[in-house]
Write an enzyme that holds these catalytic residues in place. Structure first.
Site, PDB file in Angstrom:
ATOM      1  N   HIS A 215       0.866  -1.175   0.000  1.00 29.71           N
ATOM      2  CA  HIS A 215       0.000   0.000   0.000  1.00 29.71           C
ATOM      3  C   HIS A 215       0.907   1.230   0.000  1.00 29.71           C
ATOM      4  O   HIS A 215       2.023   1.175   0.519  1.00 29.71           O
ATOM      5  CB  HIS A 215      -0.847  -0.041   1.278  1.00 29.71           C
ATOM      6  CG  HIS A 215      -1.923   0.990   1.378  1.00 29.71           C
ATOM      7  ND1 HIS A 215      -1.665   2.304   1.693  1.00 29.71           N
ATOM      8  CD2 HIS A 215      -3.273   0.894   1.212  1.00 29.71           C
ATOM      9  CE1 HIS A 215      -2.817   2.971   1.720  1.00 29.71           C
ATOM     10  NE2 HIS A 215      -3.801   2.147   1.433  1.00 29.71           N
TER      11      HIS A 215
ATOM     12  N   CYS B  59      -4.746   2.494  -3.801  1.00 28.24           N
ATOM     13  CA  CYS B  59      -3.503   2.962  -3.175  1.00 28.24           C
ATOM     14  C   CYS B  59      -2.356   1.973  -3.349  1.00 28.24           C
ATOM     15  O   CYS B  59      -1.507   1.818  -2.470  1.00 28.24           O
ATOM     16  CB  CYS B  59      -3.698   3.283  -1.687  1.00 28.24           C
ATOM     17  SG  CYS B  59      -4.736   4.707  -1.411  1.00 28.24           S
TER      18      CYS B  59
END
Lengths: 152, 408
Positions: free
Chosen positions: B124, B366
């Site tokens: 992420h 993300c």
């Protein structure tokens, strides 16, 4: 389903499936990448400018149905026009796509009026404006524009 | 889990009974944030209605009660993750802040100019950008272990990089937030330790799905977000081994993290207070403890099995749709399904599902470097929690079939 069908009108689906003026443009004088950081979508707009006229325009890249259809219609709406007229059309469309923006009308704006369905989907407005921001960036000699820095 | 058992659990989550766009809400965006049980809302309400005061140093009754509730929440979190002591639990705003805290505090000691931090291609952004900031500020090196064409971590490449690059830190995700793939972290941590490499483990997407025990995993640091595990937003946790936290200087400066302050010299408290400058999210921490109480009041083994059944049904349903491709197929997967459709872009899918009351996420989640590696700009992602039902999975699949036909 009424709103979503207004968003995905036949004309939008058709442009999505068979985008006009799609692909690289030989001899282009100006190019800009439009980037939507919210989704990662990219649309490249390539222009051939001749004097005060936009001789031809192509677009390419990854995008949803709305961004592809909008860019495809855009190329048809502005190709061959004087640059001042191109900017006027872009300005009209970008204003119209805002939540309480002025309407586009079929008689004056043609197919572009079908983009208005996006106003009921605020999360999707930036999809519809992506290609237009790239067009304006290319006219301004910028190489890259983000929907976040350009506003909606 | 039987239907009546699931119905009872769903009743604990008030939002699940509301309608969206005139349809019953089908909430499949749990990897972004989870819904909250009534127990959490009631606990927050009770705190603000009856107990609110600032913690630590207050002599009055409310302050002492609030301090006690806050510190008990720390103990509750410690128990939840198997930490040996409550003092090894630092409250943060979320997993992101916890990673930033570690990056900031390791700077200048464990991590110097030229030190290597090893991450993976499936992280992420929260486990990429803090290290890039540190790289730009201090000159550390950032190296990336590969994932394969299916999105699976290339464990051999990771091991090779541990041996050859001698990183000062391995920071990696337990469960991929965008694909749901579960990494073999036990094996990786043991290997890293053989080569004296400490490990920070991002458990944000692990703790909502299955029990995680930090002592069993033996990671040096572990982070997770409270809001993804049915707690309030603005809550998160950093766990660290005692000697590691002890060696780390403060992250932010301010009140509550000091022993004494003069203009000449300030003496900092030990962990965990050293890392909690200013008034913390007191209610949030207490609400998080309520969420963990709630979670542990359920039969977690049964929840794991139920989510496994949801995942299997979703995979089977999506695989039955022509032109739909699941991204990230591996043997070990949390109940997250990322997919793409030939005829419709993820945003188009998400807008259509929204009209049906179905909330999913579309885009890069993300994890842009992972999307780039897989040759995608994004996916559509349905992520499940234990309160989701088989009927919701079936509705998702039926709706996707409609979308597929619509876009032709």
């Amino acid at each position: 389903m009424a709103d979503i069908e207004e968003l995905y009108q036949e004309i939008i689906l058709e442009h999505n499936k068979r985008p006009r003026n799609y692909g690289p443009l030989a001899g282009s004088t100006h190019q800009a990448d439009g980037h939507n950081p919210l989704c990662g979508d990219e649309i490249k707009v390539s222009l051939v400018l001749e004097g005060d006229r936009l001789r031809s325009i192509h677009f390419q890249g990854q995008g949803c149905a709305i961004s592809r259809a909008s860019a495809s219609m855009m190329t048809e709406a502005v190709a061959g026009k004087r640059i001042t007229e191109v900017r006027r059309i872009a300005d009209t469309v970008l204003k119209a796509l805002q939540l309480h923006g002025p309407d586009l009308v079929l008689e004056r704006d043609g197919e572009l009026a079908s983009l208005l369905g996006v106003r009921k989907f605020p999360a999707r407005v930036k999809c519809a404006t992506l290609g237009w921001h790239a067009l304006l960036a290319a006219l301004d000699g910028q190489q890259r524009i983000s929907t976040e820095s350009a506003g909606a | 889990m039987t239907d009546p058992e699931l119905a009872r659990i769903r009743e604990d989550f008030p939002i699940l009974s509301r309608e969206v766009n005139g349809k019953p809400l089908v909430y499949l965006d749990n990897a972004a944030t989870s819904q909250k049980p009534r127990a959490v809302m009631e606990r927050l309400d009770r705190f603000y209605a009856r107990e609110n005061a600032n913690i630590h140093r207050g002599v009055h009754a409310l302050s002492q009660a609030a301090t006690e509730a806050y510190e008990q929440s720390r103990e509750r979190v410690a128990r939840f993750i198997g930490a040996p002591a409550a003092g090894q639990v630092v409250f943060t705003r979320g997993a992101t802040e916890a990673v930033n805290l570690v990056a900031s505090s390791l700077s200048g000691n464990l991590l110097q100019a030229g030190s290597t931090v090893l991450i993976t291609n499936m992280e992420h952004h929260a486990n990429i950008v803090p290290w890039q900031l540190l790289r730009d500020r201090t000159g550390i090196r950032l190296e990336v272990a590969r994932v394969d064409d299916d999105g699976l971590l290339e464990v051999e490449d990771l091991k090779k990089k541990i041996v050859e690059l001698k990183p000062s830190l391995l920071s990696m995700v337990y469960v991929s937030n965008s694909l749901g793939l579960v990494n073999p972290v036990r094996e990786i941590i043991a290997f890293a330790h053989q080569h004296s490499v400490p490990v920070l483990l991002d458990c944000a997407q692990a703790v909502p799905h299955f029990p995680v025990d930090v002592q069993e995993l033996d990671c040096e640091w572990m982070v997770f977000s409270g809001h993804k595990v049915f707690g309030p937003s603005g809550t998160g946790v950093l766990y660290g081994k005692a000697e590691r936290l002890e060696a780390m200087p403060p992250y932010q400066g301010g009140g509550d993290m000091i022993e004494s302050v003069s203009f000449e010299k300030t003496v900092f408290k030990g962990p965990p207070e050293r890392f909690e400058a200013g008034t913390p999210n007191i209610a949030g921490a207490i609400g998080l403890a309520a969420a963990l109480d709630y979670l542990d009041s359920l039969d977690r083994e049964a929840l794991v099995q139920h989510e496994g059944a949801l995942l299997a049904a979703a995979r089977e349903g999506l695989e039955s749709l022509p032109g739909v491709r699941i991204i990230g197929n591996g043997p070990d997967k949390a109940s997250v399904v990322s997919f793409v459709m030939d005829s419709a872009h993820p945003h188009d899918i998400a807008s259509f599902l929204d009209v049906e009351g179905i909330a999913i996420r579309s885009g890069h989640h993300c994890t842009q470097p992972l999307m780039t590696r897989l040759g995608l700009t994004g996916t559509a992602r349905a992520s499940f929690a234990f309160y989701n039902s088989m009927a919701e999975v079936e509705l998702l699949v039926r709706s996707l079939e409609k979308i597929r036909k619509f876009f032709g």
